[in-house]
Design a protein around this motif. Structure first.
Motif, mmCIF file in Angstrom:
data_model
loop_
_atom_site.group_PDB
_atom_site.id
_atom_site.type_symbol
_atom_site.label_atom_id
_atom_site.label_comp_id
_atom_site.label_asym_id
_atom_site.label_seq_id
_atom_site.Cartn_x
_atom_site.Cartn_y
_atom_site.Cartn_z
ATOM 1 N N THR A 173 -12.388 1.855 7.473
ATOM 2 C CA THR A 173 -12.562 0.621 6.711
ATOM 3 C C THR A 173 -13.397 -0.359 7.512
ATOM 4 O O THR A 173 -13.347 -0.355 8.742
ATOM 5 C CB THR A 173 -11.200 -0.027 6.399
ATOM 6 O OG1 THR A 173 -10.520 -0.258 7.636
ATOM 7 C CG2 THR A 173 -10.355 0.843 5.507
ATOM 8 N N PRO A 174 -14.149 -1.214 6.848
ATOM 9 C CA PRO A 174 -14.884 -2.238 7.589
ATOM 10 C C PRO A 174 -13.890 -3.112 8.340
ATOM 11 O O PRO A 174 -12.912 -3.564 7.770
ATOM 12 C CB PRO A 174 -15.597 -3.030 6.488
ATOM 13 C CG PRO A 174 -15.594 -2.145 5.301
ATOM 14 C CD PRO A 174 -14.387 -1.270 5.430
ATOM 15 N N ARG A 175 -14.131 -3.333 9.622
ATOM 16 C CA ARG A 175 -13.176 -4.099 10.427
ATOM 17 C C ARG A 175 -13.780 -5.351 11.022
ATOM 18 O O ARG A 175 -13.195 -5.954 11.896
ATOM 19 C CB ARG A 175 -12.637 -3.214 11.543
ATOM 20 C CG ARG A 175 -11.869 -2.033 11.004
ATOM 21 C CD ARG A 175 -11.352 -1.195 12.111
ATOM 22 N NE ARG A 175 -12.471 -0.645 12.867
ATOM 23 C CZ ARG A 175 -12.355 -0.052 14.044
ATOM 24 N NH1 ARG A 175 -11.204 0.066 14.597
ATOM 25 N NH2 ARG A 175 -13.408 0.434 14.651
ATOM 26 N N PRO B 95 -4.390 -7.924 3.595
ATOM 27 C CA PRO B 95 -5.057 -9.093 3.039
ATOM 28 C C PRO B 95 -4.998 -10.345 3.907
ATOM 29 O O PRO B 95 -5.946 -11.118 3.947
ATOM 30 C CB PRO B 95 -4.335 -9.330 1.710
ATOM 31 C CG PRO B 95 -3.458 -8.172 1.468
ATOM 32 C CD PRO B 95 -3.375 -7.370 2.718
ATOM 33 N N ALA C 257 -5.495 -2.658 9.392
ATOM 34 C CA ALA C 257 -6.764 -3.383 9.510
ATOM 35 C C ALA C 257 -7.180 -4.058 8.208
ATOM 36 O O ALA C 257 -7.846 -5.083 8.233
ATOM 37 C CB ALA C 257 -7.866 -2.429 9.966
ATOM 38 N N ARG C 258 -6.796 -3.492 7.061
ATOM 39 C CA ARG C 258 -7.244 -4.075 5.797
ATOM 40 C C ARG C 258 -6.176 -4.925 5.111
ATOM 41 O O ARG C 258 -6.316 -5.285 3.940
ATOM 42 C CB ARG C 258 -7.762 -2.990 4.865
ATOM 43 C CG ARG C 258 -6.762 -1.964 4.395
ATOM 44 C CD ARG C 258 -7.415 -0.977 3.426
ATOM 45 N NE ARG C 258 -6.594 0.199 3.223
ATOM 46 C CZ ARG C 258 -6.946 1.431 3.589
ATOM 47 N NH1 ARG C 258 -8.093 1.643 4.163
ATOM 48 N NH2 ARG C 258 -6.149 2.444 3.354
ATOM 49 N N ALA D 237 -5.606 2.044 9.642
ATOM 50 C CA ALA D 237 -6.533 1.638 8.582
ATOM 51 C C ALA D 237 -5.846 0.655 7.639
ATOM 52 O O ALA D 237 -6.438 -0.358 7.240
ATOM 53 C CB ALA D 237 -7.036 2.858 7.816
ATOM 54 N N ILE D 238 -4.594 0.934 7.289
ATOM 55 C CA ILE D 238 -3.835 0.032 6.418
ATOM 56 C C ILE D 238 -3.614 -1.298 7.118
ATOM 57 O O ILE D 238 -3.768 -2.374 6.528
ATOM 58 C CB ILE D 238 -2.497 0.687 6.018
ATOM 59 C CG1 ILE D 238 -2.763 1.844 5.055
ATOM 60 C CG2 ILE D 238 -1.541 -0.327 5.403
ATOM 61 C CD1 ILE D 238 -1.559 2.719 4.794
ATOM 62 N N GLU E 231 0.843 -1.189 0.000
ATOM 63 C CA GLU E 231 0.000 0.000 0.000
ATOM 64 C C GLU E 231 0.887 1.250 0.000
ATOM 65 O O GLU E 231 1.856 1.333 0.748
ATOM 66 C CB GLU E 231 -0.936 -0.008 1.206
ATOM 67 C CG GLU E 231 -2.080 0.944 1.032
ATOM 68 C CD GLU E 231 -3.352 0.529 1.767
ATOM 69 O OE1 GLU E 231 -4.237 1.382 1.852
ATOM 70 O OE2 GLU E 231 -3.459 -0.609 2.253
ATOM 71 N N ARG F 285 -13.934 -8.300 10.159
ATOM 72 C CA ARG F 285 -13.117 -9.502 10.059
ATOM 73 C C ARG F 285 -12.061 -9.563 11.154
ATOM 74 O O ARG F 285 -11.687 -10.623 11.631
ATOM 75 C CB ARG F 285 -12.452 -9.520 8.688
ATOM 76 C CG ARG F 285 -11.789 -10.834 8.389
ATOM 77 C CD ARG F 285 -11.287 -10.848 6.974
ATOM 78 N NE ARG F 285 -9.850 -10.623 7.059
ATOM 79 C CZ ARG F 285 -9.080 -10.402 6.038
ATOM 80 N NH1 ARG F 285 -9.565 -10.322 4.854
ATOM 81 N NH2 ARG F 285 -7.792 -10.223 6.193
ATOM 82 N N HIS F 286 -11.550 -8.401 11.578
ATOM 83 C CA HIS F 286 -10.418 -8.400 12.511
ATOM 84 C C HIS F 286 -10.744 -7.826 13.878
ATOM 85 O O HIS F 286 -10.182 -8.258 14.861
ATOM 86 C CB HIS F 286 -9.255 -7.608 11.909
ATOM 87 C CG HIS F 286 -8.822 -8.136 10.583
ATOM 88 N ND1 HIS F 286 -8.386 -9.413 10.406
ATOM 89 C CD2 HIS F 286 -8.808 -7.561 9.356
ATOM 90 C CE1 HIS F 286 -8.095 -9.613 9.127
ATOM 91 N NE2 HIS F 286 -8.346 -8.503 8.479
ATOM 92 N N MET G 76 -7.636 6.024 -0.755
ATOM 93 C CA MET G 76 -8.280 4.983 0.045
ATOM 94 C C MET G 76 -8.798 5.618 1.333
ATOM 95 O O MET G 76 -8.117 6.446 1.929
ATOM 96 C CB MET G 76 -7.282 3.880 0.406
ATOM 97 C CG MET G 76 -6.613 3.228 -0.784
ATOM 98 S SD MET G 76 -7.603 1.960 -1.537
ATOM 99 C CE MET G 76 -7.570 0.702 -0.292
#
Length: 193
Positions: A174-176, A51, A48-49, A45-46, A18, A178-179, A170
């Motif tokens: 961000t949707p979080r 991959p 958290a997203r 944010a980076i 990123e 998942r984590h 970006m």
């Protein structure tokens, strides 16, 4: 205020890292606290997203010093941000590229480089002129390279960004799910500028 700071991700490069674009002269606010807070929110944010989960991604910091003035040279901002990166994100730093650094940056760089060990210092590249174009062509997507080429031709003032910036940028929020679950009442949109 979208012009308060100029520190944002422009997506993934050809390596899947990123790319964070930052430019002190394009920021309206120069104080270390707000600048560092914004940087940390961007890093989180980076993180958290990533991959493969938090802490697994790599990032490139493209530090644009084109048009840097003395009002942009608060060493406390650089020290705070660098200390936090070394303490919390050192495994995620793929590279730091310093673009178009003026002579005035020499003193700040001497101070910052003293904080780095040899492996981290090797990740920092100072680029000017044709070296920037070669780096952009080799590592950045076509859209990112176009943005960087265009932004480096513009006068560096708060809010001065190419028309392509919104398409690349970006979000900080961000949707979080998942984590990490969203805290009750937390407004993720408020994390963005």
């Amino acid at each position: 205020d979208p012009h308060a700071h100029c520190f944002f991700s422009i997506g993934l490069d050809k390596r899947g890292w990123e790319v964070i674009y930052c430019c002190p002269p394009r920021s309206r606010l120069k104080d270390p606290r707000s600048s560092s807070t914004h940087a940390f929110k961007c890093f989180e944010a980076i993180n958290a997203r990533a991959p493969d989960g938090p802490g697994t991604g790599k990032f490139v910091m493209a530090v644009d010093l084109h048009g840097l003035g003395f009002s942009d040279l608060n060493p406390q901002t650089a020290l705070t941000t660098t200390s936090a990166i070394l303490a919390h994100y050192v495994g995620q730093i793929g590279q730091v590229i310093i673009l178009d650094a003026p002579l005035a940056f020499k003193g700040v760089w001497a101070m910052l480089s003293g904080m780095l060990d040899a492996p981290n210092a090797a990740r920092v590249q100072m680029l000017r002129g044709e070296a920037m174009g070669r780096y952009f062509s080799e590592h950045l997507s076509d859209a990112q390279a176009g943005f960087m080429t265009e932004v480096l031709k513009m006068k560096a003032t708060p809010g001065s960004l190419p028309p392509s910036a919104p398409a690349l940028r970006m979000p900080l929020a961000t949707p979080r799910a998942r984590h990490a679950p969203q805290a009750e009442g937390e407004d993720l949109a408020a994390l963005d500028e």
